[in-house]
Design a protein around this motif. Structure first.
Motif, PDB file in Angstrom:
ATOM      1  N   VAL A   1       0.834  -1.209   0.000  1.00 47.82           N
ATOM      2  CA  VAL A   1       0.000   0.000   0.000  1.00 47.82           C
ATOM      3  C   VAL A   1       0.865   1.253   0.000  1.00 47.82           C
ATOM      4  O   VAL A   1       0.508   2.259  -0.621  1.00 47.82           O
ATOM      5  N   SER A   2       2.012   1.213   0.689  1.00 51.41           N
ATOM      6  CA  SER A   2       2.894   2.387   0.712  1.00 51.41           C
ATOM      7  C   SER A   2       3.352   2.767  -0.689  1.00 51.41           C
ATOM      8  O   SER A   2       3.454   3.953  -1.024  1.00 51.41           O
ATOM      9  N   LEU A   3       3.634   1.766  -1.500  1.00 51.77           N
ATOM     10  CA  LEU A   3       4.145   2.022  -2.852  1.00 51.77           C
ATOM     11  C   LEU A   3       3.043   2.053  -3.911  1.00 51.77           C
ATOM     12  O   LEU A   3       3.332   2.250  -5.091  1.00 51.77           O
ATOM     13  N   LEU A   4       1.792   1.839  -3.482  1.00 51.43           N
ATOM     14  CA  LEU A   4       0.697   1.816  -4.465  1.00 51.43           C
ATOM     15  C   LEU A   4       0.556   3.131  -5.232  1.00 51.43           C
ATOM     16  O   LEU A   4       0.311   3.097  -6.449  1.00 51.43           O
ATOM     17  N   PRO A   5       0.677   4.317  -4.581  1.00 53.00           N
ATOM     18  CA  PRO A   5       0.610   5.555  -5.380  1.00 53.00           C
ATOM     19  C   PRO A   5       1.655   5.607  -6.486  1.00 53.00           C
ATOM     20  O   PRO A   5       1.373   6.074  -7.594  1.00 53.00           O
ATOM     21  N   VAL A   6       2.868   5.091  -6.195  1.00 53.56           N
ATOM     22  CA  VAL A   6       3.913   5.077  -7.233  1.00 53.56           C
ATOM     23  C   VAL A   6       3.508   4.147  -8.370  1.00 53.56           C
ATOM     24  O   VAL A   6       3.694   4.463  -9.557  1.00 53.56           O
ATOM     25  N   VAL A   7       2.936   2.973  -8.000  1.00 53.62           N
ATOM     26  CA  VAL A   7       2.500   2.013  -9.015  1.00 53.62           C
ATOM     27  C   VAL A   7       1.428   2.629  -9.905  1.00 53.62           C
ATOM     28  O   VAL A   7       1.479   2.523 -11.144  1.00 53.62           O
ATOM     29  N   LEU A   8       0.449   3.300  -9.285  1.00 51.19           N
ATOM     30  CA  LEU A   8      -0.678   3.848 -10.048  1.00 51.19           C
ATOM     31  C   LEU A   8      -0.268   5.031 -10.913  1.00 51.19           C
ATOM     32  O   LEU A   8      -0.544   5.058 -12.117  1.00 51.19           O
ATOM     33  N   TYR A   9       0.385   6.018 -10.312  1.00 52.48           N
ATOM     34  CA  TYR A   9       0.688   7.230 -11.071  1.00 52.48           C
ATOM     35  C   TYR A   9       1.842   7.024 -12.037  1.00 52.48           C
ATOM     36  O   TYR A   9       1.871   7.628 -13.114  1.00 52.48           O
ATOM     37  N   GLY A  10       2.777   6.149 -11.661  1.00 53.76           N
ATOM     38  CA  GLY A  10       3.800   5.771 -12.633  1.00 53.76           C
ATOM     39  C   GLY A  10       3.175   5.056 -13.814  1.00 53.76           C
ATOM     40  O   GLY A  10       3.536   5.288 -14.977  1.00 53.76           O
ATOM     41  N   GLY A  11       2.197   4.184 -13.545  1.00 51.92           N
ATOM     42  CA  GLY A  11       1.492   3.480 -14.619  1.00 51.92           C
ATOM     43  C   GLY A  11       0.716   4.418 -15.519  1.00 51.92           C
ATOM     44  O   GLY A  11       0.687   4.239 -16.749  1.00 51.92           O
ATOM     45  N   ILE A  12       0.087   5.434 -14.916  1.00 53.83           N
ATOM     46  CA  ILE A  12      -0.663   6.419 -15.726  1.00 53.83           C
ATOM     47  C   ILE A  12       0.287   7.178 -16.650  1.00 53.83           C
ATOM     48  O   ILE A  12      -0.008   7.388 -17.843  1.00 53.83           O
ATOM     49  N   LEU A  13       1.438   7.599 -16.131  1.00 50.43           N
ATOM     50  CA  LEU A  13       2.423   8.312 -16.962  1.00 50.43           C
ATOM     51  C   LEU A  13       2.929   7.425 -18.104  1.00 50.43           C
ATOM     52  O   LEU A  13       3.044   7.876 -19.254  1.00 50.43           O
ATOM     53  N   VAL A  14       3.230   6.154 -17.775  1.00 48.92           N
ATOM     54  CA  VAL A  14       3.704   5.225 -18.815  1.00 48.92           C
ATOM     55  C   VAL A  14       2.625   4.999 -19.863  1.00 48.92           C
ATOM     56  O   VAL A  14       2.894   4.968 -21.074  1.00 48.92           O
ATOM     57  N   LEU A  15       1.364   4.870 -19.424  1.00 57.47           N
ATOM     58  CA  LEU A  15       0.253   4.651 -20.359  1.00 57.47           C
ATOM     59  C   LEU A  15       0.104   5.837 -21.308  1.00 57.47           C
ATOM     60  O   LEU A  15      -0.062   5.661 -22.527  1.00 57.47           O
ATOM     61  N   ILE A  16       0.179   7.045 -20.754  1.00 56.31           N
ATOM     62  CA  ILE A  16       0.067   8.254 -21.600  1.00 56.31           C
ATOM     63  C   ILE A  16       1.224   8.308 -22.590  1.00 56.31           C
ATOM     64  O   ILE A  16       1.044   8.624 -23.779  1.00 56.31           O
ATOM     65  N   LYS A  17       2.410   7.976 -22.116  1.00 52.87           N
ATOM     66  CA  LYS A  17       3.587   8.020 -22.986  1.00 52.87           C
ATOM     67  C   LYS A  17       3.486   6.984 -24.116  1.00 52.87           C
ATOM     68  O   LYS A  17       3.842   7.263 -25.268  1.00 52.87           O
ATOM     69  N   VAL A  18       2.969   5.787 -23.780  1.00 54.95           N
ATOM     70  CA  VAL A  18       2.814   4.748 -24.808  1.00 54.95           C
ATOM     71  C   VAL A  18       1.767   5.177 -25.836  1.00 54.95           C
ATOM     72  O   VAL A  18       1.925   4.936 -27.045  1.00 54.95           O
ATOM     73  N   ILE A  19       0.689   5.838 -25.374  1.00 57.27           N
ATOM     74  CA  ILE A  19      -0.378   6.265 -26.285  1.00 57.27           C
ATOM     75  C   ILE A  19       0.129   7.304 -27.283  1.00 57.27           C
ATOM     76  O   ILE A  19      -0.144   7.230 -28.487  1.00 57.27           O
ATOM     77  N   ILE A  20       0.877   8.304 -26.774  1.00 55.71           N
ATOM     78  CA  ILE A  20       1.346   9.370 -27.676  1.00 55.71           C
ATOM     79  C   ILE A  20       2.611   8.961 -28.439  1.00 55.71           C
ATOM     80  O   ILE A  20       3.120   9.727 -29.265  1.00 55.71           O
ATOM     81  N   ASN A  21       3.124   7.749 -28.131  1.00 55.06           N
ATOM     82  CA  ASN A  21       4.221   7.138 -28.907  1.00 55.06           C
ATOM     83  C   ASN A  21       5.501   7.980 -28.891  1.00 55.06           C
ATOM     84  O   ASN A  21       6.081   8.288 -29.933  1.00 55.06           O
TER      85      ASN A  21
END
Length: 653
Positions: free
Chosen positions: A404-424
């Motif tokens: 749970v302590s690292l969950l914010p990093v998992v979620l927001y890091g994942g959102i940034l990676v997802l956005i980056k993959v989408i815009i290629n």
């Protein structure tokens, strides 16, 4: 309370409900107008409100009853049909087939409605996807009944999802086009995001975790990952649950906090948070767990409009009430129960513990709060966890502290990676960093799950234990708020009530005959008190032991006895196991119950005429054409029969 009672004791007559509701409303009006100053009238008014809640629950159940609609497909079950369908949602695949939810539009030139389960065998080539509309010739089949009444009832689960039948596509189909409705379009968008992630440079485990935690798609989660998270006590991490929505909720509060400084800013602030919460719910597919969590935090957001005391518990109960009025089946959902018990436990117990924490360093306080929240949440769900899953990891505090302590990093890091993959974007530094972080995250989870000596497994617990646990938990909370002689007396009264429940359970001795709905050799058991006798077997194999496991847990079975006898008595009735190993022309006793298994070569007419059985039970190990032939013979001689494959496990108690 009224809504709960309405669910537990359903009522199906619309005319009765209308009259009943009118009488309650008139009584409430008269009582409020003329008698509300008396104590008795307040009590009576409370009872009327509960009865009003029952009416609302009954109306909701009638409205949501698919089988009462003339246009529902239910009348076509077990028939060969030509159907027009739309695939509306993809489910997790099994070892033998891909699975989808489909929406029926037409059967044999008749317009119908309703959801079905669609199965594509993996051996058959399939190019259909979510949103496709197609026509096919198939058979609308009933959902299989569970092997045992103590096992998970997938048929009942699907009924609560408003799915009453399934089709298996093994032949040809004709694709007509695509559905462009909003929800289907969102499903397609999520599917395209999933495909984009799969084609990226991220590792397979990272993609699986991102799809589960950001897109609500758990179809790719491997059994190994699921087992690791389950055994370590953090299986809620790989689903979009209340914890994810809670983190999003607090980030949104922080992000839009500046809006409150404006004129009418508090209203704008609340609206912006609500819009973001529900946008995320729609984006993630509007699964029941997401809707439940977003609705809960929506009411928490609305309490921000009230200054001073926050209506936290009231907001929680209100969201529960609305969900149950919308669909009463939520109450039977394990996720619903675990989610609300956890949050109620946090709301009630966290203030009791946190007031003793006087740390001033915010970083340390953050981690201490995580430990406290994990502990009180586990208190709330412990009884249900043991009842449903029969195991609990004793190191859950350590695992939750890390996860749970690292969950914010998992979620927001994942959102940034997802956005980056989408815009290629061409750079892959962020993906590499996030991939390494997720690998470390999963390795630690797997390490905790490997500590098998810290996992309490195969816990035998019954509903009596669960009720006693929550009664005593309430007593502890009631006593912890403020100790007084009166409260101590009430607490000991609760303890006595729990003891009486165990005494009654000890006195009650259960006797039950059960014939399992399995495809192998017959499994016939008779329970007497805490002993379980298995007839027709000299030894139990591994498969039989697994089938009996849930029965043992729920009935507190202490001893298993194998008995090779194929003729036995239960409650004054003689049962005869008819199979290939026995000759029946030597039997002379009439009025027995026959259990027919393993396709015996018998003359059913001659056996019925000579022995005149009381009932004939045809189990699932017989070929279908044999079953049809024997059923016709039973109907011809007016002999009662029970078909395991159609009616489920045979149970007599």
């Amino acid at each position: 309370m009224g809504v709960f009672l309405g669910i537990l004791f359903p009522q199906g007559s619309l005319r009765f409900l209308v009259v009943y509701l009118l009488v309650i409303i008139v009584l409430m009006f008269l009582l409020h107008r003329f008698m509300m100053h008396k104590y008795f009238s307040h009590l009576f008014y409370f009872i009327l409100i509960c009865m009003f809640g029952m009416c609302m629950s009954w109306f909701s159940q009638l409205y949501n009853n698919d089988l009462s609609k003339e246009s529902h497909y239910f009348r076509f079950i077990d028939q060969s049909i030509t159907a027009k369908l739309t695939i509306c949602r993809q489910l997790k695949s099994t070892k033998v087939s891909e699975r989808f939810y489909g929406k029926l539009h037409m059967i044999n030139d008749t317009q119908v409605e309703g959801k079905v389960l669609i199965e594509f065998p993996l051996s058959v080539e399939n190019d259909l996807k979510v949103g496709d509309v197609f026509v096919c010739k198939t058979t609308l089949r009933s959902i299989n009944a569970p092997v045992s009444p103590y096992d998970f009832d997938y048929k009942r689960y699907l009924i609560r999802q408003h799915v009453y039948a399934k089709i298996k596509l093994e032949g040809r189909y004709v694709k007509l086009g695509e559905d462009n409705s909003l929800l289907v379009t969102l499903q397609k968008f999520r599917s395209s995001l999933s495909k984009t992630l799969e084609e990226s440079n991220l590792s397979t485990n990272t993609v699986v975790l991102m799809k589960a935690m950001l897109l609500g798609d758990k179809s790719s989660v491997t059994q190994e990952i699921k087992t690791s998270f389950t055994d370590s006590g953090v299986v809620h991490i790989i689903a979009i649950s209340g914890m994810h929505i809670g983190i999003l909720y607090f980030v949104l509060l922080f992000t839009f906090g500046f809006v409150k400084r404006l004129k009418y800013g508090n209203y704008v602030y609340v609206c912006m948070v609500l819009i973001c919460l529900w946008s995320f719910a729609v984006f993630s597919g509007l699964s029941s767990s997401v809707v439940r969590s977003v609705l809960m935090f929506s009411f928490f957001t609305l309490t921000k409009l009230k200054k001073g005391y926050r209506l936290v518990f009231e907001a929680l109960v209100t969201s529960m009430l609305i969900l149950l009025l919308f669909d009463s089946n939520y109450i039977f959902d394990i996720g619903f129960q675990l989610s609300y018990f956890a949050v109620i436990s946090i709301v009630t117990f966290y203030p009791l513990f946190s007031k003793h924490v006087t740390l001033k360093i915010k970083v340390i306080l953050y981690f201490v709060d995580i430990l406290l929240v994990s502990f009180v949440a586990q208190l709330g769900v412990l009884g249900l966890t043991l009842f449903y899953f029969h195991q609990v990891p004793l190191h859950f505090l350590l695992t939750n502290f890390f996860a749970v302590s690292l969950l914010p990093v998992v979620l927001y890091g994942g959102i940034l990676v997802l956005i980056k993959v989408i815009i290629n974007v061409q750079s892959v530094h962020l993906e590499v960093w996030y991939d390494n972080f997720i690998s470390f995250y999963l390795q630690v989870i797997q390490f905790f799950s490997s500590l098998s000596q810290w996992i309490l497994k195969d816990v035998e617990i019954r509903i009596t234990h669960v009720l006693s646990y929550y009664v005593l938990l309430y007593g502890v909370w009631y006593l912890a708020n403020s100790i007084s002689y009166k409260k101590i007396t009430h607490f000991f009264c609760l303890c006595i009530v729990c003891q009486l429940m165990f005494i009654v359970e000890t006195i009650y001795t259960k006797e039950e005959l059960l014939l399992y709905n399995n495809y192998g050799p017959s499994l016939v058991t008779v329970q007497t008190a805490k002993k379980l006798r298995i007839f027709g077997k000299s030894i139990l194999n591994h498969k039989d032991s697994l089938l009996l496991k849930e029965n043992r847990f729920q009935n507190n079975i202490e001893e298993l006895i194998c008995d090779t006898n194929e003729v036995f008595a239960f409650k004054g009735v003689t049962y005869l196991m008819v199979n290939k190993t026995k000759s029946y022309d030597l039997l002379s006793k009439k009025g027995m119950v026959f259990i027919i298994s393993n396709n015996p070569k018998i003359n059913m007419e001659r056996m019925i005429i000579s022995l005149r059985p009381k009932t004939i039970i045809i189990d699932n190990s017989n070929y279908k054409y044999h079953q049809v032939k024997w059923i016709d013979t039973c109907e011809k001689f007016n002999i009662p029969f029970y078909i395991i494959s159609d009616q489920g496990a045979y149970r007599m108690g």
